[in-house]
Design a protein around this motif. Structure first.
Motif, PDB file in Angstrom:
ATOM      1  N   TYR A 107     -14.639 -57.749 -28.813  1.00  0.00           N
ATOM      2  CA  TYR A 107     -13.997 -58.165 -30.061  1.00  0.00           C
ATOM      3  C   TYR A 107     -14.986 -58.836 -31.005  1.00  0.00           C
ATOM      4  O   TYR A 107     -14.937 -58.630 -32.224  1.00  0.00           O
ATOM      5  CB  TYR A 107     -12.825 -59.093 -29.771  1.00  0.00           C
ATOM      6  N   ASN A 152     -15.531 -58.702 -35.017  1.00  0.00           N
ATOM      7  CA  ASN A 152     -15.334 -59.892 -35.834  1.00  0.00           C
ATOM      8  C   ASN A 152     -16.147 -61.026 -35.226  1.00  0.00           C
ATOM      9  O   ASN A 152     -15.749 -61.601 -34.216  1.00  0.00           O
ATOM     10  CB  ASN A 152     -13.844 -60.256 -35.868  1.00  0.00           C
ATOM     11  N   THR A 197      -8.003 -58.649 -37.396  1.00  0.00           N
ATOM     12  CA  THR A 197      -9.079 -57.735 -37.790  1.00  0.00           C
ATOM     13  C   THR A 197      -8.467 -56.352 -37.911  1.00  0.00           C
ATOM     14  O   THR A 197      -7.735 -55.909 -37.023  1.00  0.00           O
ATOM     15  CB  THR A 197     -10.210 -57.707 -36.755  1.00  0.00           C
ATOM     16  N   PRO A 211     -14.669 -52.469 -39.520  1.00  0.00           N
ATOM     17  CA  PRO A 211     -13.799 -53.639 -39.409  1.00  0.00           C
ATOM     18  C   PRO A 211     -13.726 -54.434 -40.712  1.00  0.00           C
ATOM     19  O   PRO A 211     -14.717 -54.590 -41.425  1.00  0.00           O
ATOM     20  CB  PRO A 211     -14.445 -54.463 -38.289  1.00  0.00           C
ATOM     21  N   PHE A 239     -11.979 -58.243 -41.839  1.00  0.00           N
ATOM     22  CA  PHE A 239     -11.277 -59.410 -41.307  1.00  0.00           C
ATOM     23  C   PHE A 239     -11.042 -60.454 -42.385  1.00  0.00           C
ATOM     24  O   PHE A 239     -11.537 -60.313 -43.507  1.00  0.00           O
ATOM     25  CB  PHE A 239     -11.992 -60.012 -40.091  1.00  0.00           C
ATOM     26  N   GLU A 240     -10.262 -61.471 -42.036  1.00  0.00           N
ATOM     27  CA  GLU A 240      -9.668 -62.475 -42.915  1.00  0.00           C
ATOM     28  C   GLU A 240      -8.442 -61.863 -43.594  1.00  0.00           C
ATOM     29  O   GLU A 240      -8.531 -60.871 -44.301  1.00  0.00           O
ATOM     30  CB  GLU A 240     -10.646 -63.039 -43.938  1.00  0.00           C
ATOM     31  N   ILE A 272      -8.124 -58.568 -45.983  1.00  0.00           N
ATOM     32  CA  ILE A 272      -7.493 -57.327 -45.504  1.00  0.00           C
ATOM     33  C   ILE A 272      -6.410 -56.882 -46.479  1.00  0.00           C
ATOM     34  O   ILE A 272      -6.326 -55.704 -46.842  1.00  0.00           O
ATOM     35  CB  ILE A 272      -6.896 -57.522 -44.101  1.00  0.00           C
TER      36      ILE A 272
END
Length: 219
Positions: free
Chosen positions: A41, A45, A52, A59, A61-62, A66
């Protein structure tokens, strides 16, 4: 696309709100390797947080990032107002939830058990939460957060309001919705939205499962 994280998280739930409103095909899963700190993972991230989103672009993230990524990649139906001022207002509501509402609210979750409750922490977090809600009330319009259409501001509000509704009665200090009538109107509107109602049911099931497992481990 795959979204890593459980609906129990307010940040995951925010993304799920946007995903479902846009009707996107996104599969939800637990982090690879079994937890957020697994090497698998962390390769996606590096901060080891949820959510994520992984798709053809790699990917992302946040939660707010997103949501805006999805808004740009899949612009229909729109979840941000067309004008710059409206977009700024939506982002301000989201930031207010993140910075001024969720910290106080999530800080209270560790104080639910009255036998182990720290009254000083409770008072501090309730005051923090009240200040956050007072400010948020001034930003909202109704019937949705910014007016007649559901936006990313509402997606930020849904999980926060879920936790307010579920846990604040345990403290009995103040009725957050009675003290904030526009927020109450928005919550009433959101709960009547079928997509939101389905998401809230998923959040409730995830929370109930978590509480059952925690009780079983404590016994």
């Amino acid at each position: 696309m795959i979204l890593y994280g459980a609906a129990l998280s307010p940040y995951v739930a925010r993304v799920l709100c946007a995903v479902r409103r846009k009707g996107l095909d996104v599969r939800q899963a637990e982090p690879p390797g079994g937890n957020m700190k697994s090497p698998e993972y962390l390769a996606l991230n590096p901060y080891g947080k949820i959510p994520t989103l992984v798709g053809e672009d790699g990917p992302v993230f946040e939660s707010e990032v997103i949501c805006e990524y999805l808004e740009e990649k899949y612009p229909q139906p729109p979840l941000l107002p067309a004008d710059p001022a409206g977009r700024a207002r939506s982002r301000t509501v989201s930031r207010a939830v993140d910075l001024y509402v969720l910290p106080g609210l999530l800080g209270l979750l560790g104080q639910l058990n009255p036998t182990t409750r720290d009254s000083a922490v409770v008072e501090e977090k309730l005051a923090e939460l009240r200040r956050g809600l007072d400010g948020l009330e001034k930003l909202l319009k109704g019937p949705y957060a910014l007016g007649p259409e559901l936006t990313l501001a509402d997606c930020a509000l849904v999980p926060a309001l879920f936790y307010l509704d579920r846990f604040m009665p345990a403290f009995g200090k103040f009725d957050a919705l009675a003290d904030h009538p526009t927020l109450r109107t928005v919550w009433t509107t959101l709960r009547a939205e079928p997509m939101v109602a389905s998401l809230l049911a998923d959040m409730a099931a995830s929370l109930d499962d978590f509480l059952r497992r925690r009780a079983a481990n404590a016994s």
